[in-house]
Design a protein around this motif. Structure first.
Motif, PDB file in Angstrom:
ATOM      1  N   VAL A 101       0.847  -1.195   0.000  1.00  0.00           N
ATOM      2  CA  VAL A 101       0.000   0.000   0.000  1.00  0.00           C
ATOM      3  C   VAL A 101       0.879   1.240   0.000  1.00  0.00           C
ATOM      4  CG1 VAL A 101      -1.950  -1.110   1.150  1.00  0.00           C
ATOM      5  CG2 VAL A 101      -0.145  -0.037   2.519  1.00  0.00           C
ATOM      6  N   GLY A 102       0.260   2.397  -0.130  1.00  0.00           N
ATOM      7  CA  GLY A 102       0.978   3.660  -0.147  1.00  0.00           C
ATOM      8  C   GLY A 102       0.307   4.622  -1.106  1.00  0.00           C
ATOM      9  N   TRP A 103       0.846   5.839  -1.204  1.00  0.00           N
ATOM     10  CA  TRP A 103       0.292   6.840  -2.104  1.00  0.00           C
ATOM     11  C   TRP A 103       0.420   6.357  -3.537  1.00  0.00           C
ATOM     12  CZ3 TRP A 103       2.736  10.688  -5.430  1.00  0.00           C
ATOM     13  CH2 TRP A 103       1.849  11.672  -5.879  1.00  0.00           C
ATOM     14  N   LYS A 104      -0.693   6.360  -4.272  1.00  0.00           N
ATOM     15  CA  LYS A 104      -0.714   5.774  -5.612  1.00  0.00           C
ATOM     16  C   LYS A 104      -0.574   6.789  -6.732  1.00  0.00           C
ATOM     17  CE  LYS A 104      -3.618   1.909  -4.097  1.00  0.00           C
ATOM     18  NZ  LYS A 104      -4.947   1.240  -4.267  1.00  0.00           N
ATOM     19  N   GLY A 105      -0.269   8.027  -6.376  1.00  0.00           N
ATOM     20  CA  GLY A 105       0.003   9.000  -7.415  1.00  0.00           C
ATOM     21  C   GLY A 105      -1.030  10.111  -7.508  1.00  0.00           C
ATOM     22  N   LEU A 106      -0.689  11.112  -8.326  1.00  0.00           N
ATOM     23  CA  LEU A 106      -1.495  12.332  -8.422  1.00  0.00           C
ATOM     24  C   LEU A 106      -2.903  12.058  -8.934  1.00  0.00           C
ATOM     25  CD1 LEU A 106      -1.102  15.537  -8.185  1.00  0.00           C
ATOM     26  CD2 LEU A 106      -1.040  15.464 -10.682  1.00  0.00           C
ATOM     27  N   MET A 112      -3.355  14.074  -1.664  1.00  0.00           N
ATOM     28  CA  MET A 112      -2.400  13.342  -0.808  1.00  0.00           C
ATOM     29  C   MET A 112      -2.910  13.179   0.618  1.00  0.00           C
ATOM     30  SD  MET A 112       1.222  14.942  -2.205  1.00  0.00           S
ATOM     31  CE  MET A 112       0.719  16.655  -1.995  1.00  0.00           C
ATOM     32  N   ASN A 113      -4.222  12.988   0.755  1.00  0.00           N
ATOM     33  CA  ASN A 113      -4.800  12.891   2.097  1.00  0.00           C
ATOM     34  C   ASN A 113      -5.830  11.770   2.222  1.00  0.00           C
ATOM     35  OD1 ASN A 113      -6.874  13.910   0.575  1.00  0.00           O
ATOM     36  ND2 ASN A 113      -7.085  15.834   1.726  1.00  0.00           N
ATOM     37  N   GLY A 114      -5.831  10.865   1.242  1.00  0.00           N
ATOM     38  CA  GLY A 114      -6.755   9.747   1.304  1.00  0.00           C
ATOM     39  C   GLY A 114      -8.165  10.051   0.871  1.00  0.00           C
ATOM     40  N   THR A 115      -8.397  11.197   0.213  1.00  0.00           N
ATOM     41  CA  THR A 115      -9.740  11.523  -0.270  1.00  0.00           C
ATOM     42  C   THR A 115     -10.006  10.951  -1.659  1.00  0.00           C
ATOM     43  OG1 THR A 115      -8.895  13.658  -1.058  1.00  0.00           O
ATOM     44  CG2 THR A 115      -9.967  13.603   1.116  1.00  0.00           C
ATOM     45  N   SER A 311       9.321  11.690   3.276  1.00  0.00           N
ATOM     46  CA  SER A 311       8.073  10.987   3.572  1.00  0.00           C
ATOM     47  C   SER A 311       6.897  11.931   3.419  1.00  0.00           C
ATOM     48  CB  SER A 311       8.109  10.436   5.000  1.00  0.00           C
ATOM     49  OG  SER A 311       9.152   9.488   5.148  1.00  0.00           O
ATOM     50  N   LEU A 312       5.776  11.395   2.952  1.00  0.00           N
ATOM     51  CA  LEU A 312       4.585  12.216   2.764  1.00  0.00           C
ATOM     52  C   LEU A 312       4.066  12.758   4.092  1.00  0.00           C
ATOM     53  CD1 LEU A 312       2.256  13.414   1.185  1.00  0.00           C
ATOM     54  CD2 LEU A 312       1.199  11.142   1.093  1.00  0.00           C
ATOM     55  N   GLY A 313       3.968  11.909   5.084  1.00  0.00           N
ATOM     56  CA  GLY A 313       3.476  12.361   6.381  1.00  0.00           C
ATOM     57  C   GLY A 313       1.995  12.699   6.361  1.00  0.00           C
ATOM     58  N   SER A 324      11.257  14.688  -4.024  1.00  0.00           N
ATOM     59  CA  SER A 324      10.373  13.559  -4.309  1.00  0.00           C
ATOM     60  C   SER A 324       9.733  13.009  -3.037  1.00  0.00           C
ATOM     61  CB  SER A 324      11.166  12.447  -4.994  1.00  0.00           C
ATOM     62  OG  SER A 324      10.398  11.271  -5.136  1.00  0.00           O
ATOM     63  N   ILE A 325       8.486  12.504  -3.175  1.00  0.00           N
ATOM     64  CA  ILE A 325       7.852  11.797  -2.052  1.00  0.00           C
ATOM     65  C   ILE A 325       7.768  10.296  -2.337  1.00  0.00           C
ATOM     66  CG2 ILE A 325       6.539  13.808  -1.320  1.00  0.00           C
ATOM     67  CD1 ILE A 325       4.037  12.447  -2.519  1.00  0.00           C
ATOM     68  N   THR A 326       8.371   9.878  -3.452  1.00  0.00           N
ATOM     69  CA  THR A 326       8.463   8.438  -3.741  1.00  0.00           C
ATOM     70  C   THR A 326       9.943   8.083  -3.810  1.00  0.00           C
ATOM     71  OG1 THR A 326       7.987   9.014  -6.065  1.00  0.00           O
ATOM     72  CG2 THR A 326       6.170   8.149  -4.743  1.00  0.00           C
ATOM     73  N   ASP A 327      10.458   7.595  -4.928  1.00  0.00           N
ATOM     74  CA  ASP A 327      11.880   7.234  -4.984  1.00  0.00           C
ATOM     75  C   ASP A 327      12.764   8.468  -4.913  1.00  0.00           C
ATOM     76  OD1 ASP A 327      11.113   4.631  -5.256  1.00  0.00           O
ATOM     77  OD2 ASP A 327      11.672   4.441  -7.366  1.00  0.00           O
ATOM     78  N   ALA A 328      13.929   8.302  -4.314  1.00  0.00           N
ATOM     79  CA  ALA A 328      14.901   9.391  -4.233  1.00  0.00           C
ATOM     80  C   ALA A 328      15.431   9.734  -5.629  1.00  0.00           C
ATOM     81  CB  ALA A 328      16.054   8.998  -3.316  1.00  0.00           C
ATOM     82  N   CYS A 329      15.676  11.020  -5.852  1.00  0.00           N
ATOM     83  CA  CYS A 329      16.072  11.521  -7.168  1.00  0.00           C
ATOM     84  C   CYS A 329      17.390  12.279  -7.099  1.00  0.00           C
ATOM     85  CB  CYS A 329      14.999  12.471  -7.712  1.00  0.00           C
ATOM     86  SG  CYS A 329      13.407  11.707  -8.032  1.00  0.00           S
ATOM     87  N   LEU A 330      18.053  12.377  -8.243  1.00  0.00           N
ATOM     88  CA  LEU A 330      19.177  13.293  -8.387  1.00  0.00           C
ATOM     89  C   LEU A 330      18.651  14.721  -8.384  1.00  0.00           C
ATOM     90  CD1 LEU A 330      21.116  11.563 -11.320  1.00  0.00           C
ATOM     91  CD2 LEU A 330      21.725  11.527  -8.891  1.00  0.00           C
ATOM     92  N   ASP A 331      19.512  15.683  -8.044  1.00  0.00           N
ATOM     93  CA  ASP A 331      19.082  17.077  -8.131  1.00  0.00           C
ATOM     94  C   ASP A 331      19.308  17.606  -9.538  1.00  0.00           C
ATOM     95  OD1 ASP A 331      21.811  17.719  -8.317  1.00  0.00           O
ATOM     96  OD2 ASP A 331      21.946  18.430  -6.260  1.00  0.00           O
ATOM     97  N   TRP A 332      18.813  18.811  -9.797  1.00  0.00           N
ATOM     98  CA  TRP A 332      18.900  19.374 -11.138  1.00  0.00           C
ATOM     99  C   TRP A 332      20.351  19.575 -11.572  1.00  0.00           C
ATOM    100  CZ3 TRP A 332      16.780  19.802 -15.587  1.00  0.00           C
ATOM    101  CH2 TRP A 332      17.357  20.662 -16.532  1.00  0.00           C
ATOM    102  N   GLU A 333      21.173  20.054 -10.670  1.00  0.00           N
ATOM    103  CA  GLU A 333      22.557  20.363 -11.031  1.00  0.00           C
ATOM    104  C   GLU A 333      23.288  19.114 -11.530  1.00  0.00           C
ATOM    105  OE1 GLU A 333      20.830  23.546  -8.871  1.00  0.00           O
ATOM    106  OE2 GLU A 333      21.010  21.437  -8.278  1.00  0.00           O
ATOM    107  N   GLN A 334      23.144  18.006 -10.813  1.00  0.00           N
ATOM    108  CA  GLN A 334      23.803  16.768 -11.235  1.00  0.00           C
ATOM    109  C   GLN A 334      23.200  16.248 -12.532  1.00  0.00           C
ATOM    110  OE1 GLN A 334      26.589  14.588  -9.591  1.00  0.00           O
ATOM    111  NE2 GLN A 334      26.390  14.530 -11.811  1.00  0.00           N
TER     112      GLN A 334
END
Length: 357
Positions: A101-106, A112-115, A311-313, A324-334
């Protein structure tokens, strides 16, 4: 009399039809031109007519449209600058498959509140796709729910079928009718065999149940989608982006009667879930391409304005901007550093190719 149906259904909510949503949020001429041109360019790369490298870059998932548009603005400018060597497509992922389970996307839960205001999610997703393509920046997304494409697919230039759904007959049938090129990820164990089978299946015509633009349940008859390719994303057995893995996967595709077109996802298991490990993976695969491995037609990076994830919290308003609130990402500069490295490397490759002709 006791009921025998809907025992575990709390209720149903009517949804706007795809045709009505498209009337309310129509694609502009600029968006349509972007989608058509970029799909054609991907097709030429798959056929070998265009030797540029496809780079599918962007957030693991979209949760904040303001941050996504800031990222898109930066990426669009860079994509134009590097367009002689790279076809850059932005990850605009709205649906997230979950192991449990978890947040399934936009689209599924835009607040992002279970509505689970899915209609709002579809509106926000379509709006963002219009805004992004109007920048002449093509978009990429994973096709997860088989109903969603009727609402958004006209604005998508490249689609993927995920590691958890590549084996699904429903998704193979859906992919056979999609209007854009589709990449199939290897299974979560790392084996590409199931993805290769999915490519074979989706290239064939299918008939299945779905909805039309009016939202009417119907039988969908497809022609099959020939614009298929494999995505190597690693698996439980570890990364699979090495030259040996790429060669083995390419040979398996040839044995199956398929053109050995491979996109390497530098994230997920190919980075061992460490966003910083995308960097050596990217450079390794780029080196393979420069060395002459034409099986490699593209790469994927998970990237955002800022590095890492959060974490979404319980309070979405407290989220850090551009993270990101899902997988960790590189930043723009990198990310920009890597894209410029790819441009320099592919300039060398394309220069040699031009000299040879």
């Amino acid at each position: 009399m006791a009921s025998t149906q809907d025992i575990h259904v709390r209720g149903t909510v009517p949804l706007v039809s795809p045709v009505d949503l498209k009337k309310q949020l129509p694609a502009s001429d600029e968006s349509i031109d972007c989608v058509l041109n970029s799909r054609q360019m991907v097709g030429k790369i798959l056929s070998g007519e265009d030797q540029r490298l496809i780079l599918i870059v962007g957030p693991c998932s979209i949760h904040d449209e303001k941050a996504a548009l800031e990222y898109a603005d930066r990426l669009a400018k860079l994509a134009q600058e590097l367009s002689d060597t790279l076809l850059i497509i932005m990850r605009v992922y709205f649906e997230k498959p979950r192991t449990t389970v978890g947040w399934k996307g936009l689209i599924n839960d835009p607040n992002m509140n279970g509505t689970f205001d899915i209609e709002q999610g579809l509106r926000r997703a379509r709006t963002l796709l219009i805004q992004t393509t109007e920048m002449q920046l093509p978009t990429a997304t994973e096709m997860l729910d088989p109903i969603t494409p009727q609402y958004t697919a006209d604005l998508v230039s490249w689609a993927s079928i995920g590691a958890r759904t590549t084996e699904s007959q429903t998704h193979r049938q859906m992919a056979s009718g999609l209007s854009m090129p589709v990449g199939y990820k290897n299974a979560t164990d790392g084996n590409p065999a199931i993805a290769i089978q999915a490519m074979q299946s989706s290239q064939s015509p299918h008939s299945f149940l779905g909805i039309d633009e009016q939202g009417q349940t119907c039988i969908i008859n497809t022609t099959g989608n020939s614009l298929a390719h494999l995505i190597l994303r690693g698996g439980r057995s570890g990364p699979n982006f090495s030259a040996e893995h790429v060669e083995k996967a390419g040979q398996a595709m040839i044995d199956a009667g398929l053109k050995p077109n491979i996109v390497v996802d530098c994230s997920h298991a190919n980075s061992n879930k460490d966003h910083e490990q995308q960097v050596p993976a990217f450079r390794d695969v780029l080196k393979q391409r420069v060395a002459g491995n034409t099986h490699i037609i593209g790469m994927m990076l998970e990237s955002n304005l800022c590095a890492g994830n959060q974490s979404l919290g319980d309070d979405p308003s407290a989220l850090e901007y551009g993270v990101s609130i899902t997988d960790a990402c590189l930043d723009w500069e990198q990310t920009e550093v890597l894209l410029r490295e790819a441009d320099a490397a592919m300039s060398q490759v394309l220069g040699q190719s031009a000299s040879a002709t």
